[in-house]
Design an enzyme around this catalytic site. Structure first.
Site, PDB file in Angstrom:
ATOM      1  N   SER A 170     -27.964 -53.169   2.933  1.00 31.46           N
ATOM      2  CA  SER A 170     -28.694 -53.208   1.705  1.00 31.46           C
ATOM      3  C   SER A 170     -29.789 -53.654   1.200  1.00 31.46           C
ATOM      4  O   SER A 170     -29.727 -54.357   1.390  1.00 31.46           O
ATOM      5  CB  SER A 170     -27.059 -52.565  -0.040  1.00 31.46           C
ATOM      6  OG  SER A 170     -26.980 -53.924  -0.684  1.00 31.46           O
ATOM      7  N   GLY A 171     -29.965 -53.213  -0.535  1.00 28.65           N
ATOM      8  CA  GLY A 171     -30.955 -53.881  -0.548  1.00 28.65           C
ATOM      9  C   GLY A 171     -32.739 -54.541  -0.041  1.00 28.65           C
ATOM     10  O   GLY A 171     -33.251 -53.227   1.309  1.00 28.65           O
ATOM     11  N   ASP A 197     -18.183 -62.182   8.081  1.00 30.21           N
ATOM     12  CA  ASP A 197     -18.284 -62.286   7.357  1.00 30.21           C
ATOM     13  C   ASP A 197     -18.909 -63.672   7.276  1.00 30.21           C
ATOM     14  O   ASP A 197     -18.779 -64.734   8.052  1.00 30.21           O
ATOM     15  CB  ASP A 197     -16.944 -62.262   6.994  1.00 30.21           C
ATOM     16  CG  ASP A 197     -16.729 -63.619   5.522  1.00 30.21           C
ATOM     17  OD1 ASP A 197     -17.614 -63.965   5.104  1.00 30.21           O
ATOM     18  OD2 ASP A 197     -15.896 -63.773   5.154  1.00 30.21           O
ATOM     19  N   VAL A 198     -20.628 -64.176   6.433  1.00 26.23           N
ATOM     20  CA  VAL A 198     -21.581 -64.863   7.026  1.00 26.23           C
ATOM     21  C   VAL A 198     -20.622 -66.419   6.325  1.00 26.23           C
ATOM     22  O   VAL A 198     -21.077 -67.974   6.986  1.00 26.23           O
ATOM     23  CB  VAL A 198     -22.984 -65.400   5.717  1.00 26.23           C
ATOM     24  CG1 VAL A 198     -23.321 -64.482   6.747  1.00 26.23           C
ATOM     25  CG2 VAL A 198     -22.456 -65.069   4.589  1.00 26.23           C
ATOM     26  N   ASP A 238     -23.298 -57.285   8.010  1.00 31.65           N
ATOM     27  CA  ASP A 238     -22.937 -58.032   7.348  1.00 31.65           C
ATOM     28  C   ASP A 238     -21.540 -57.120   6.545  1.00 31.65           C
ATOM     29  O   ASP A 238     -20.596 -56.513   7.918  1.00 31.65           O
ATOM     30  CB  ASP A 238     -23.589 -56.127   5.868  1.00 31.65           C
ATOM     31  CG  ASP A 238     -23.733 -56.880   5.115  1.00 31.65           C
ATOM     32  OD1 ASP A 238     -25.158 -56.811   4.260  1.00 31.65           O
ATOM     33  OD2 ASP A 238     -22.528 -57.167   4.142  1.00 31.65           O
ATOM     34  N   THR A 279     -32.024 -53.766  -6.798  1.00 33.86           N
ATOM     35  CA  THR A 279     -31.298 -53.968  -5.755  1.00 33.86           C
ATOM     36  C   THR A 279     -29.905 -53.964  -6.334  1.00 33.86           C
ATOM     37  O   THR A 279     -29.808 -54.528  -7.054  1.00 33.86           O
ATOM     38  CB  THR A 279     -31.355 -55.265  -4.842  1.00 33.86           C
ATOM     39  OG1 THR A 279     -31.227 -56.071  -6.037  1.00 33.86           O
ATOM     40  CG2 THR A 279     -33.240 -55.383  -4.033  1.00 33.86           C
ATOM     41  N   LYS A 338     -32.194 -71.999  -4.196  1.00 31.09           N
ATOM     42  CA  LYS A 338     -32.987 -71.310  -4.299  1.00 31.09           C
ATOM     43  C   LYS A 338     -33.922 -72.228  -3.503  1.00 31.09           C
ATOM     44  O   LYS A 338     -34.794 -72.299  -2.864  1.00 31.09           O
ATOM     45  CB  LYS A 338     -34.071 -69.769  -4.403  1.00 31.09           C
ATOM     46  CG  LYS A 338     -32.945 -68.501  -4.853  1.00 31.09           C
ATOM     47  CD  LYS A 338     -32.077 -68.003  -3.739  1.00 31.09           C
ATOM     48  CE  LYS A 338     -32.043 -66.331  -3.024  1.00 31.09           C
ATOM     49  NZ  LYS A 338     -31.357 -66.214  -2.072  1.00 31.09           N
ATOM     50  N   VAL A 398     -37.168 -57.453  -8.761  1.00 33.68           N
ATOM     51  CA  VAL A 398     -36.744 -56.018  -7.199  1.00 33.68           C
ATOM     52  C   VAL A 398     -35.868 -55.401  -7.590  1.00 33.68           C
ATOM     53  O   VAL A 398     -34.334 -56.122  -8.015  1.00 33.68           O
ATOM     54  CB  VAL A 398     -36.295 -56.690  -5.782  1.00 33.68           C
ATOM     55  CG1 VAL A 398     -36.708 -55.525  -4.789  1.00 33.68           C
ATOM     56  CG2 VAL A 398     -37.995 -57.923  -5.311  1.00 33.68           C
ATOM     57  N   TYR A 440     -28.787 -70.868  -9.008  1.00 29.97           N
ATOM     58  CA  TYR A 440     -28.967 -69.836  -8.359  1.00 29.97           C
ATOM     59  C   TYR A 440     -30.633 -70.470  -8.190  1.00 29.97           C
ATOM     60  O   TYR A 440     -31.196 -70.467  -6.950  1.00 29.97           O
ATOM     61  CB  TYR A 440     -29.262 -68.076  -9.182  1.00 29.97           C
ATOM     62  CG  TYR A 440     -30.176 -67.592  -8.288  1.00 29.97           C
ATOM     63  CD1 TYR A 440     -29.740 -67.117  -7.273  1.00 29.97           C
ATOM     64  CD2 TYR A 440     -31.243 -67.367  -8.818  1.00 29.97           C
ATOM     65  CE1 TYR A 440     -29.812 -65.744  -6.603  1.00 29.97           C
ATOM     66  CE2 TYR A 440     -32.279 -66.460  -8.363  1.00 29.97           C
ATOM     67  CZ  TYR A 440     -31.568 -65.561  -7.283  1.00 29.97           C
ATOM     68  OH  TYR A 440     -32.511 -65.073  -6.310  1.00 29.97           O
TER      69      TYR A 440
END
Length: 274
Positions: free
Chosen positions: A29-30, A83-84, A50, A206, A175, A204, A171
């Site tokens: 997605s996104g 699954d990361v 994903d 998403t 980043k 954005v 968050y």
């Protein structure tokens, strides 16, 4: 490519990815979905990975529509469930994928709380997906790229790596940490031809920003904060990703490409009477 001064291919081919294999992790997605579509349109073989298998399959369907007409150069697009946060699964998947020319990672999450309300579980959730998963993927992919003497890794950071607001502490920290992780990877694998860069989007539309977009006042305030005075569509980030994977950016590494509509440039859009 020759070493540094002359280009082996014409400039018309700078963005072409024919014959390249690129994995897009978080492609259901996104921004991940639109990046997969853009890469496929430029001729790459794209692996869409994903945890959301249905979303990844839909991305494949959409990306196949971007392919050149029959008889022209076109790649393949396939979906993989991954699954990361499962380190063993990531390493097994990378072995199964084989040689990669590019890796694009767009996974991420946010828990919007003030610092005083953050729990250890909240912290671990954000750091696990926004930073630890990237470390695992880089560790799994970069050595193979280095053996072949080429490769491009692109990670999705955020303008929040540089400019923050209340409720964005962990968050933003994750980043900013991702930027420094990729810069360090650029230093460590650069001598062997592997490049690492970050894309830092602004606001954005998403699934990650649904909470904001559903609040009209919040949505409008964010729109007004940038120079362009609007939100971006996910497809507007895909061009930056394609650029960093392609030969158009062969001397770009350890960099952050900010795609924020001028938000960080204008710093809140106050316009004095001058």
């Amino acid at each position: 490519m020759t070493d540094g001064r002359e280009r082996a291919t014409g400039y018309a081919d700078l963005f072409r990815l024919d014959g390249r294999r690129v994995a897009v992790v978080g492609g259901a997605s996104g921004i991940g979905r639109e990046s997969a579509r853009a890469l496929a349109a430029h001729g790459a073989d794209v692996l869409v990975a994903d945890r959301d298998a249905d979303g990844a399959a839909e991305t494949v369907r959409l990306a196949l529509r971007e392919m050149p007409a029959p008889g022209t150069s076109a790649g393949k697009v396939t979906a993989r469930c991954l699954d990361v946060l499962d380190e063993a699964a990531v390493r097994a998947a990378v072995r199964d994928w084989g040689a990669l020319d590019g890796l694009v990672v767009t996974v991420g999450t946010n828990v919007r709380k003030r610092i005083s309300d953050y729990t250890a579980a909240d912290f671990d959730k954000v750091l696990a997906l926004n930073l630890r998963a990237y470390l695992t993927l880089v560790q799994a992919v970069a050595p193979g790229m280095a053996e072949r003497g080429r490769g491009s890794v692109v990670g999705l950071s955020s303008m929040r790596a540089f400019q923050v607001e209340a409720g964005q502490s962990v968050y933003a920290a994750s980043k900013a940490g991702l930027v420094q992780l990729l810069r360090t990877a650029a230093a460590e694998w650069g001598p062997r031809g592997v490049r690492f860069n970050a894309v830092a989007p602004g606001v954005v539309r998403t699934p990650l920003t649904d909470q904001i977009a559903e609040d009209p006042q919040w949505y409008d305030a964010y729109a007004r904060a940038s120079a362009l005075q609007r939100w971006a569509g996910a497809g507007e980030i895909a061009g930056a990703v394609t650029y960093l994977v392609s030969d158009a950016s062969t001397f770009v590494t350890g960099s952050v490409l900010t795609v924020d509509g001028g938000w960080t440039a204008v710093d809140g859009r106050y316009e004095p009477s001058v």
